[in-house]
Each structure stands twice: as structure tokens, then as C-alpha cells.
Scaffold this motif. Structure first.
Motif, PDB file in Angstrom:
ATOM      1  N   MET A 143       0.718  -0.945   0.254  1.00  0.00           N
ATOM      2  CA  MET A 143       0.101   0.131   0.116  1.00  0.00           C
ATOM      3  C   MET A 143       0.861   1.161   0.024  1.00  0.00           C
ATOM      4  SD  MET A 143      -1.209   2.396   2.458  1.00  0.00           S
ATOM      5  CE  MET A 143      -2.015   4.148   1.460  1.00  0.00           C
ATOM      6  N   TRP A 144       1.798   0.962   0.831  1.00  0.00           N
ATOM      7  CA  TRP A 144       2.686   2.553   0.453  1.00  0.00           C
ATOM      8  C   TRP A 144       3.530   2.412  -0.572  1.00  0.00           C
ATOM      9  CZ3 TRP A 144       7.823   2.466   0.116  1.00  0.00           C
ATOM     10  CH2 TRP A 144       8.475   3.759   0.180  1.00  0.00           C
ATOM     11  N   GLN A 145       3.983   1.506  -0.584  1.00  0.00           N
ATOM     12  CA  GLN A 145       4.419   1.595  -2.187  1.00  0.00           C
ATOM     13  C   GLN A 145       3.594   2.189  -3.592  1.00  0.00           C
ATOM     14  OE1 GLN A 145       6.347  -0.891  -6.114  1.00  0.00           O
ATOM     15  NE2 GLN A 145       7.528  -0.993  -3.847  1.00  0.00           N
ATOM     16  N   GLN A 146       2.560   1.738  -2.923  1.00  0.00           N
ATOM     17  CA  GLN A 146       1.254   2.163  -4.593  1.00  0.00           C
ATOM     18  C   GLN A 146       1.034   3.910  -4.053  1.00  0.00           C
ATOM     19  OE1 GLN A 146       0.557   0.183  -6.798  1.00  0.00           O
ATOM     20  NE2 GLN A 146      -1.195   1.479  -7.699  1.00  0.00           N
ATOM     21  N   SER A 147       1.292   4.318  -3.164  1.00  0.00           N
ATOM     22  CA  SER A 147       0.610   5.327  -2.484  1.00  0.00           C
ATOM     23  C   SER A 147       2.242   6.665  -3.089  1.00  0.00           C
ATOM     24  CB  SER A 147       0.583   6.004  -1.535  1.00  0.00           C
ATOM     25  OG  SER A 147       2.012   5.752  -0.352  1.00  0.00           O
ATOM     26  N   ILE A 148       2.888   5.928  -3.185  1.00  0.00           N
ATOM     27  CA  ILE A 148       3.990   6.964  -3.700  1.00  0.00           C
ATOM     28  C   ILE A 148       3.879   6.683  -5.500  1.00  0.00           C
ATOM     29  CG2 ILE A 148       7.325   6.258  -4.234  1.00  0.00           C
ATOM     30  CD1 ILE A 148       5.750   7.485  -1.445  1.00  0.00           C
ATOM     31  N   ARG A 149       3.473   5.478  -5.876  1.00  0.00           N
ATOM     32  CA  ARG A 149       2.900   5.396  -7.517  1.00  0.00           C
ATOM     33  C   ARG A 149       2.485   6.337  -7.479  1.00  0.00           C
ATOM     34  NH1 ARG A 149       4.079  -0.452  -8.380  1.00  0.00           N
ATOM     35  NH2 ARG A 149       2.695  -0.548 -10.082  1.00  0.00           N
ATOM     36  N   ALA A 150       1.761   7.089  -6.769  1.00  0.00           N
ATOM     37  CA  ALA A 150       0.385   7.653  -6.939  1.00  0.00           C
ATOM     38  C   ALA A 150       0.903   8.959  -6.592  1.00  0.00           C
ATOM     39  CB  ALA A 150      -1.063   7.515  -6.139  1.00  0.00           C
ATOM     40  N   ARG A 151       2.083   9.388  -6.077  1.00  0.00           N
ATOM     41  CA  ARG A 151       2.936  10.282  -6.161  1.00  0.00           C
ATOM     42  C   ARG A 151       3.107  11.055  -4.995  1.00  0.00           C
ATOM     43  NH1 ARG A 151       3.249  16.467  -7.445  1.00  0.00           N
ATOM     44  NH2 ARG A 151       3.864  16.541  -9.015  1.00  0.00           N
ATOM     45  N   SER A 152       2.380   9.993  -3.194  1.00  0.00           N
ATOM     46  CA  SER A 152       2.887  10.735  -2.366  1.00  0.00           C
ATOM     47  C   SER A 152       4.443  10.654  -2.724  1.00  0.00           C
ATOM     48  CB  SER A 152       2.409   9.082  -1.487  1.00  0.00           C
ATOM     49  OG  SER A 152       1.031   9.700  -1.723  1.00  0.00           O
ATOM     50  N   THR A 153       4.756  11.517  -1.081  1.00  0.00           N
ATOM     51  CA  THR A 153       6.372  11.246  -0.621  1.00  0.00           C
ATOM     52  C   THR A 153       7.095  11.328   0.194  1.00  0.00           C
ATOM     53  OG1 THR A 153       6.120  13.699  -0.246  1.00  0.00           O
ATOM     54  CG2 THR A 153       6.516  13.342  -2.161  1.00  0.00           C
ATOM     55  N   TRP A 154       5.677  10.610   0.913  1.00  0.00           N
ATOM     56  CA  TRP A 154       6.537   9.900   2.849  1.00  0.00           C
ATOM     57  C   TRP A 154       7.253   8.949   2.393  1.00  0.00           C
ATOM     58  CZ3 TRP A 154       1.261   8.663   5.037  1.00  0.00           C
ATOM     59  CH2 TRP A 154       0.389   7.483   4.626  1.00  0.00           C
ATOM     60  N   ARG A 155       8.382   8.800   3.854  1.00  0.00           N
ATOM     61  CA  ARG A 155       8.663   8.185   3.401  1.00  0.00           C
ATOM     62  C   ARG A 155       8.303   6.343   4.768  1.00  0.00           C
ATOM     63  NH1 ARG A 155      14.379   8.310   3.445  1.00  0.00           N
ATOM     64  NH2 ARG A 155      15.234  10.259   3.274  1.00  0.00           N
ATOM     65  N   PHE A 156       8.515   5.453   4.325  1.00  0.00           N
ATOM     66  CA  PHE A 156       8.025   4.203   4.215  1.00  0.00           C
ATOM     67  C   PHE A 156       6.953   4.305   5.754  1.00  0.00           C
ATOM     68  CE2 PHE A 156       8.259  -0.641   5.251  1.00  0.00           C
ATOM     69  CZ  PHE A 156       7.310  -1.344   5.113  1.00  0.00           C
ATOM     70  N   GLU A 157       8.552   4.103   6.739  1.00  0.00           N
ATOM     71  CA  GLU A 157       8.496   5.128   8.640  1.00  0.00           C
ATOM     72  C   GLU A 157       7.767   5.508   8.900  1.00  0.00           C
ATOM     73  OE1 GLU A 157       9.315   4.018  12.371  1.00  0.00           O
ATOM     74  OE2 GLU A 157      10.273   2.623  10.321  1.00  0.00           O
TER      75      GLU A 157
END
Length: 370
Positions: A122-136
Motif C-alpha cells: 500500500m505504501w509503494q502504491q501511494s508513492i506510485r500515486a505521487r506521494s512523497t512520505w517515507r516508509f517509516e
């Protein structure tokens, strides 16, 4: 008038890409068996953005929810509507969707996956939807209750209540994603069993789910998102440029060997969350296709040996992958340029042929006759 409508509403990252690939790849066979997929896959996505009234809806989108529902109602058999973005609809939006399909017998289908695999996906999907937050930062937000939309939009419990409460218990379906190592067609067979698709009707391709990016690749993408500023906003501009040319054409094609996940320091937390989720779902009246035990992390899963998360990579590792990504982008640009040149030459050849043909016809008409 449709007899039954199966609304597959989510959750994301639960094998929906594969199942939808099977459905759309066998659309004609399903239609022959009395099961309609109205419109196109893109139409389902556009209808979802209309139903949810999202700010990032494509202004050129032509399909609305009412249009899709209207096509479903006109079919005399069963209907499948599938888009994992539907699960994030509000209660009122879900109620509108179900009501719009009356008087058909509406079934709600929700899929769930174990949290150990869901968190990094889910975190990776958010990055692929333009998010910028870190995994932690993402994990800590979930851990401290500052990211409630994770539970609302990416897990089955609240999604089932929001959608499932709108239909009788016998029309609520929970599909559990099989654990690693299960037969590749098991998830499909669980979905097919709900809809009543007989064995052998659909040809099953090799799995084509969205491949995960490695730790370094997703960190490069996260930093690109940071550097973009206001350029290529979510959703359509980002998909047409960044998703198409960077993610799909280059990053997904890499080996992506450096996998990552939740560290062993959070193993007890994830196990506790999984058990609570299972108990909540066990208490909720619905039909389960699969086994609630599938929602427990596999015994060997919470062990990560010296595999860094994207946050833990040093700049040298990220720089190396960034340079290799630039090389890949150059190859992508060269390929597109060559394709454009070929198309230009083909168009020019056709125009010349038409011009020569026109001159010849003119000459024949102008030539003296015997």
C-alpha cells in the motif's frame, strides 16, 4: 433488467489486476454465458471517479456512474462491475451505487490480504500515486492512529460494513488472498465461485499483477515526486507522463532485486492487528471465499535479514539506480523517437502515393481520346 450485479469494490493490492485481466480477456465467453462486463475497464474506472466525485477525475472522462449502471440494468443476465477504487466511497456514495442498480439482486465483493504484505504494497502504491512520505513515516502514522484512511480504504473490515450493510448478509462476500506459495489460480477460483463462473469457461493467463518495485527503485520515484513540485499533478497528467514513461517503461523493467518489508521489530504489532481483524470479520455476517486464516502473516514472513527499507539506503545506492534509470529513460526516448520517425515516413509515403495517383488520374482525364 439485470438479474444479479456483482460489485467488486476492493480492496487495492489484493490481486484485483489479475482477476480483472481474466474477466476482460474472456469478456466474450462470459457474455455468451450470460455474464456482462459493461463498458470497458476504463469505463469502470471513470465511473468510480464520478461516483466518488474526486478532485482528480479526468476532465475528458465520458463514463459516469449513472451511464455504467444504466448499461448494467439493461442486461438480462448477470453483471460484473469491478474497480478497487470503489471501496473508498463514502457511505452515501455506496448507497447511491447500490440503489442505482435496483431492482437487480446486488452482491458486494470485497477482498482482503494479510497485513504483512499489505503495508509495503500500500505504501509503494501511494508513492506510485505521487506521494512523497517515507516508509517509516507511513508505518508510524498507521501505528499512532494518524492515518485512519488506511483502515477505511485498504482493508476489508470497514469497507465491508460501508458497502455490505447495504445488502442482505447472504449477498456479502469476502475473498481472502491466498498465502505465498498457493496455486496461482486459487484466487481466481475463489472469485469465480462467487459469480458462478464454471471451470474451463475462462482462459487463465500467466499472472500479470503490478510488479513491485525494489527498495532503491521506489526511493528514486519518491525523490522524483518530491522534485516535481506542481508539475504533472495526480492523477491523469501523472499517469500519462511519470507512470507511463518512468514507472512502466523503466522502473518496472529493472530486476528490482532489493525487496523490503516491515521489520521484525514490528512483528508482534502486525500479528496483533491481524488477529483483531480476523475476529472482527468472523463476527461480521458474510460469506467467506477462502479462509480467514489467510489474513495471518505466514510463519516465516516477519523475518527480514539485512534487507534495508528504502529509508535505510545510502545516497550512493540511490544515485547508482538513478543513473541507471536515466540510461533507461534515454532508451525509452530513443524508442519513441524511432517509432515517431517510422510513423512519419509511413504517412509521407501514403501522401506521396495519393499525390502521384491524383496526378495520373488527372493526366488520364486530360489526355486526348481516340
Amino acid at each position: 433488467m439485470a438479474r444479479r450485479v456483482y460489485l467488486h469494490v476492493g480492496a487495492p493490492k489484493t490481486g484485483s489486476t489479475y482477476v480483472q485481466t481474466v474477466w476482460w480477456g474472456n469478456r466474450d465467453a462470459l457474455k455468451g454465458a450470460g455474464i456482462l462486463l459493461p463498458g470497458t475497464a476504463a469505463a469502470h474506472d471513470q465511473a468510480m471517479t464520478d461516483l466518488r466525485a474526486v478532485s482528480w477525475r479526468d476532465p475528458d472522462a465520458r463514463w459516469t456512474w449513472d451511464r455504467l449502471a444504466g448499461e448494467a440494468r439493461r442486461w438480462a443476465g448477470d453483471v460484473i462491475i469491478s474497480n478497487e477504487g470503489l471501496g473508498a466511497a463514502t457511505g452515501d456514495q455506496a448507497a447511491r451505487a447500490v440503489a442505482s442498480l435496483a431492482p437487480a439482486e446486488v452482491h458486494v465483493v470485497v477482498a482482503g490480504r494479510d497485513l504483512w504484505r499489505t503495508f509495503p504494497s500500500m505504501w509503494q502504491q501511494s508513492i506510485r500515486a505521487r506521494s512523497t512520505w517515507r516508509f517509516e513515516s507511513f508505518l508510524r502514522a498507521v501505528e499512532t492512529g494518524k492515518f485512519e484512511s488506511f483502515w477505511e480504504h485498504h482493508t476489508p473490515t470497514r469497507m465491508l460494513r460501508r458497502w455490505g450493510d447495504l445488502v442482505p448478509a447472504e449477498r456479502r462476500h469476502l475473498v481472502t488472498v491466498p498465502p505465498p506459495g498457493a496455486p496461482r489460480d486459487l484466487l481466481w477460483r475463489r472469485f469465480a465461485g462467487i459469480v458462478g463462473i464454471p471451470d474451463g469457461l475462462c482462459e487463465l493467463p500467466a499472472p500479470t499483477s503490478n510488479p513491485s518495485l525494489g527498495a532503491a527503485e521506489v526511493e528514486v520515484l519518491r525523490r522524483v515526486n518530491q522534485a516535481l513540485g506542481d508539475r504533472y499533478p495526480h492523477r491523469t497528467p501523472y499517469q500519462r507522463v511519470v507512470q507511463r514513461h518512468l514507472v512502466n517503461a523503466v522502473l518496472k523493467q529493472r530486476g528490482n532485486e532489493l525487496r523490503f518489508g516491515v521489520g521484525p521489530d514490528r512483528a508482534d504489532w502486525v500479528r496483533d492487528l491481524a488477529e483483531r481483524q480476523i475476529e472482527e470479520l468472523r463476527a461480521y455476517p458474510c460469506r467467506v471465499a477462502g479462509d480467514l486464516a489467510d489474513l495471518r502473516p505466514a510463519p516465516a514472513t516477519p523475518v527480514r535479514t539485512a534487507v534495508p527499507t528504502p529509508d535505510e539506503l545510502d545516497d550512493g545506492q540511490v544515485l547508482r539506480v538513478a543513473i541507471e534509470t536515466i540510461v533507461g529513460l534515454l532508451g525509452q526516448a530513443d524508442s519513441l523517437s524511432q517509432r515517431a520517425d517510422r510513423q512519419y515516413d509511413e504517412v509521407l509515403s501514403r501522401l506521396k502515393a495519393r499525390a502521384v495517383g491524383g496526378v495520373r488520374r488527372t493526366l488520364r482525364r486530360a489526355s486526348p481520346r481516340d
